[in-house]
Scaffold this active site. Structure first.
Site, mmCIF file in Angstrom:
data_model
loop_
_atom_site.group_PDB
_atom_site.id
_atom_site.type_symbol
_atom_site.label_atom_id
_atom_site.label_comp_id
_atom_site.label_asym_id
_atom_site.label_seq_id
_atom_site.Cartn_x
_atom_site.Cartn_y
_atom_site.Cartn_z
ATOM 1 N N HIS A 193 0.947 -0.943 -0.106
ATOM 2 C CA HIS A 193 0.015 -0.026 0.107
ATOM 3 C C HIS A 193 0.861 1.135 -0.059
ATOM 4 O O HIS A 193 2.001 1.106 0.659
ATOM 5 C CB HIS A 193 -0.911 0.142 1.315
ATOM 6 C CG HIS A 193 -1.873 1.262 1.363
ATOM 7 N ND1 HIS A 193 -2.915 1.509 0.515
ATOM 8 C CD2 HIS A 193 -1.635 2.421 1.872
ATOM 9 C CE1 HIS A 193 -3.581 2.370 0.682
ATOM 10 N NE2 HIS A 193 -2.766 3.340 1.407
ATOM 11 N N ASP A 226 -15.489 1.709 5.716
ATOM 12 C CA ASP A 226 -14.427 2.387 5.222
ATOM 13 C C ASP A 226 -14.796 3.013 3.889
ATOM 14 O O ASP A 226 -14.518 4.439 3.587
ATOM 15 C CB ASP A 226 -13.242 1.549 4.871
ATOM 16 C CG ASP A 226 -12.006 2.446 4.377
ATOM 17 O OD1 ASP A 226 -11.691 3.353 5.019
ATOM 18 O OD2 ASP A 226 -11.649 2.049 3.398
ATOM 19 N N ARG A 232 -14.124 11.655 4.256
ATOM 20 C CA ARG A 232 -13.013 12.287 4.736
ATOM 21 C C ARG A 232 -12.367 13.152 3.658
ATOM 22 O O ARG A 232 -12.034 14.256 3.766
ATOM 23 C CB ARG A 232 -12.083 11.334 5.095
ATOM 24 C CG ARG A 232 -12.341 10.526 6.303
ATOM 25 C CD ARG A 232 -11.422 9.464 6.471
ATOM 26 N NE ARG A 232 -9.936 9.610 6.398
ATOM 27 C CZ ARG A 232 -9.032 8.976 5.940
ATOM 28 N NH1 ARG A 232 -9.376 7.626 5.347
ATOM 29 N NH2 ARG A 232 -7.952 9.040 5.746
ATOM 30 N N SER A 261 -8.332 3.029 7.598
ATOM 31 C CA SER A 261 -8.822 2.781 6.029
ATOM 32 C C SER A 261 -7.698 2.139 5.593
ATOM 33 O O SER A 261 -8.207 0.915 4.783
ATOM 34 C CB SER A 261 -8.914 4.308 5.488
ATOM 35 O OG SER A 261 -8.989 4.101 4.069
ATOM 36 N N LYS A 298 -8.833 -2.659 5.051
ATOM 37 C CA LYS A 298 -9.013 -3.564 3.957
ATOM 38 C C LYS A 298 -7.841 -4.493 3.453
ATOM 39 O O LYS A 298 -8.036 -5.554 2.967
ATOM 40 C CB LYS A 298 -8.771 -2.412 2.655
ATOM 41 C CG LYS A 298 -10.132 -1.444 2.656
ATOM 42 C CD LYS A 298 -9.974 -0.571 1.416
ATOM 43 C CE LYS A 298 -8.775 0.300 1.164
ATOM 44 N NZ LYS A 298 -9.110 1.502 2.108
#
Length: 426
Positions: free
Chosen positions: A82, A161, A168, A183, A187
């Site tokens: 990520h 989320d 957000r 967040s 996931k």
């Protein structure tokens, strides 16, 4: 439980209990409360922060709002990465095929453009036919069959989320550490992975502007990963200028293809290699650097990208068509007004300029212009002569292209004193 009391507690700087956190997140996810009730809590969290225990509960609540995948039947190690985002960040498009070619499984749930940052899903959808909306069963099947799959967040995975992420963006609560942790990690944990590498970008084009700020987030993310049994590695990299030469949608795809052909920009490949090595080490690979190099040189990684596109109903032949697939109707050169050296960039401004060219909002509906983007001719530390091209802006709307060109002109700084290109891995 009274939502107003939950908001009031956090607004006053007090700790929310696990029950309070789960209650407000579930209520919002289920539609029992709306944006007006949720926004004050998001802002209170952003302003007053959360401790580790509260953050763990945020992550747990988001996971519990949906399904959790299980890849335990695979003989391969299941890993993912990520990034906290930036401009020109096409790392996932290069890294995932390399990892799959090295024999690990990569289930990746990616995101869209947010604020000034680009989105992997938007880039993939610029490939004709590519579908990011596959079902979870299709997703799991492709991970097993192809070795990788990249989709968008489904209604089944962390729906809380999905709603909070959009809110957000509207409420300027993006940079909250506990909300970012919730967040990202919810996931990734729900994906059913064994190991995770997180690329925290740092600099004027990143959400985290300083390394110290980035480390606060990195340490919290690593703590959450370990809490939920995922081997988590943090890699910090520079975002003082766009990554690579191309920023946009389709142009980032074909720059990614160039990387997989061994012809990519060095800064992109440096970040990709660092993340790949970190992840392959968790698979007990003896020589991960050599494996990454071999995956590219043999063409195996490019074949994995082609297989990914085909499995997602796209046409892989377009990967070799370059700019011909989405030829922009308009373009505008950004020229240097004096000779000198590129000494700085307002990377966040460049990112907003790129998204202005690529993401179109019509009456609340989101559309993409895959032909839009920016190509940098000059980067930090490089010499430029008066009248020489600094960048090229392009897209389907002449007015937007000209506006973006003016924004880029103001975002690229020319000086006289020599400067070095930023160190990529911090």
């Amino acid at each position: 439980m009274n939502v107003g009391d939950i908001v009031r507690a956090k607004t006053e700087g007090r700790q929310n209990s696990p029950t309070e956190i789960k209650t407000i997140i579930r209520a919002y996810s289920d539609g029992l409360i709306g944006d007006e009730e949720m926004t004050p809590w998001l802002r209170a969290v952003s302003q007053n922060d959360m401790n580790d225990d509260e953050t763990f509960v945020v992550v747990q609540a988001m996971i519990e709002s949906g399904e959790r995948l299980d890849f335990s039947h695979l003989t391969k190690r299941v890993i993912d990465k990520h990034s906290t985002g930036g401009v020109g960040d096409k790392v996932s498009l290069v890294l995932a095929p390399i990892l799959a070619a090295c024999g690990v499984a990569v289930p990746m749930i990616a995101g869209r453009s947010l604020g000034h940052t680009g989105g992997t899903l938007d880039k993939l959808e610029s490939i004709p036919g590519y579908r990011t909306d596959l079902s979870l069963s299709e997703f799991q099947s492709l991970v097993a069959k192809v070795g990788l799959s990249i989709i968008g967040q489904t209604e089944e995975i962390c729906p809380a989320d999905r709603k909070m992420y959009a809110l957000r963006d509207k409420t300027n609560t993006i940079a909250s550490t506990p909300l970012i942790c919730g967040s990202i990690m919810s996931k990734k944990i729900a994906e059913g992975i064994n190991a995770l590498a997180i690329n925290i970008t740092v600099g004027n084009g990143a959400i985290m502007k300083s390394l110290d700020e980035g480390k606060v987030l990195g340490e919290k993310l690593k703590l959450v990963g370990e809490k939920f049994g995922i081997e988590t590695t943090i890699v910090y990299s520079s975002m003082e200028q766009p990554l690579g030469r191309e920023s946009g949608l389709w142009n980032e795809v074909w720059e990614s293809v160039a990387c997989l052909k061994g012809e990519g920009e060095m800064d992109v490949m440096e970040v990709v290699t660092e993340l790949a090595v970190a992840l392959l080490k968790t698979d007990c690979t003896k020589n991960p650097v050599d494996e990454v190099k071999q995956a590219v040189e043999s063409g195996a990684a490019l074949q994995k990208l082609e297989a990914l596109v085909e499995a997602h109903h796209g046409d892989p032949s377009h990967l070799h068509a370059g700019q011909d697939t989405h030829s922009p109707r308009c373009q505008k050169k950004v020229l240097a007004d004096k000779s000198g050296i590129i000494v700085g960039m307002d990377t966040e401004s460049i990112g907003r300029s790129v998204n202005h060219l690529t993401v179109v909002e019509n009456d609340g509906a989101r559309q993409l212009d895959p032909s839009g983007g920016v190509s940098l001719e000059k980067k930090l530390g490089e010499e430029v002569r008066e009248g020489e091209m600094l960048a090229l802006c392009f897209g389907g709307d002449k007015a937007k292209v000209e506006l973006s060109a003016r924004q880029l002109y103001s975002a690229i700084f020319i000086g006289e004193a020599p400067v070095e290109s930023p160190t990529m891995i911090l």
